[in-house]
Design an enzyme around this catalytic site. Structure first.
Site, mmCIF file in Angstrom:
data_model
loop_
_atom_site.group_PDB
_atom_site.id
_atom_site.type_symbol
_atom_site.label_atom_id
_atom_site.label_comp_id
_atom_site.label_asym_id
_atom_site.label_seq_id
_atom_site.Cartn_x
_atom_site.Cartn_y
_atom_site.Cartn_z
ATOM 1 N N SER A 115 0.902 -1.039 0.061
ATOM 2 C CA SER A 115 -0.018 0.026 0.138
ATOM 3 C C SER A 115 0.883 1.190 0.110
ATOM 4 C CB SER A 115 -0.970 -0.027 1.196
ATOM 5 O OG SER A 115 -0.108 0.519 2.227
ATOM 6 N N GLY A 116 0.134 2.527 -0.105
ATOM 7 C CA GLY A 116 1.108 3.747 -0.159
ATOM 8 C C GLY A 116 1.001 4.300 1.145
#
Length: 187
Positions: A49-50
């Site tokens: 994920s970011g």
């Protein structure tokens, strides 16, 4: 000109061979460890994920140092912890609560607006992120986890090396034929 071509050819051969060896290492070590590979005592984890961008990009691999005293961490440290039995998260510690076995960490992703909802128990900490990141290689590690991906990652560099060798041999044969033709016509 011939020496330059020879150097380029040797460099390409070495790169393909190193790719084959390193890919084989990643695939075999990930299968042997039952998860992500371990290199020199560090576990390699894939970032999915970011939440920690821009410092840690989605698809990167990071190195974490597992084990040790999981109550030693302080504000600002980046830890990897179990959110559930199947999900790991890497976030920065915002606050430390309690001490000893009762230590809890309030964490937050650098790219998130608010801290995580649930405090992290020290017992759920898997390891500490030490700043080592390789962007986008995590996609390869994720692929290596599947049967099809691991087979492809082992086969593809070998096939490329064989194809490159075949092209090199074909070019060498063509040069020999051209030099024979030149020698025959000049006599």
């Amino acid at each position: 000109m011939v020496k330059v071509k020879t150097w380029i050819s040797n460099i390409i051969t070495c790169l393909l061979f190193l790719t084959l060896i390193s890919t084989a290492f990643v695939v075999i070590s990930s299968k042997a460890s039952g998860g992500e590979p371990t290199v020199m005592g560090y576990q390699l984890k894939t970032v999915l994920s970011g939440s920690m961008e821009p410092g840690i990009k989605t698809g990167s691999i990071i190195a974490i140092k597992p084990g040790g005293d999981v109550t030693r961490f302080k504000k600002g440290d980046v830890i990897t912890f179990k959110e559930s039995e199947t999900k790991l998260i890497t976030h920065r510690i915002q606050e430390v609560k309690g001490s000893g076995e009762n230590t809890q960490y309030i964490t937050k992703g650098d790219n998130n607006d608010a801290p995580d909802m649930t405090p992290v128990l020290a017992a759920n900490v898997v390891g500490e992120y030490n700043g080592f990141t390789i962007p986008y290689i995590g996609y390869l590690l994720s692929a290596a986890q599947s049967k099809m991906g691991s087979a492809l990652l082992l086969i593809l560099p070998g096939v490329l090396l064989l194809l490159y060798s075949a092209v090199t041999i074909w070019k060498a044969i063509k040069e020999i034929e051209v030099s024979k033709d030149t020698t025959t016509t000049s006599n």
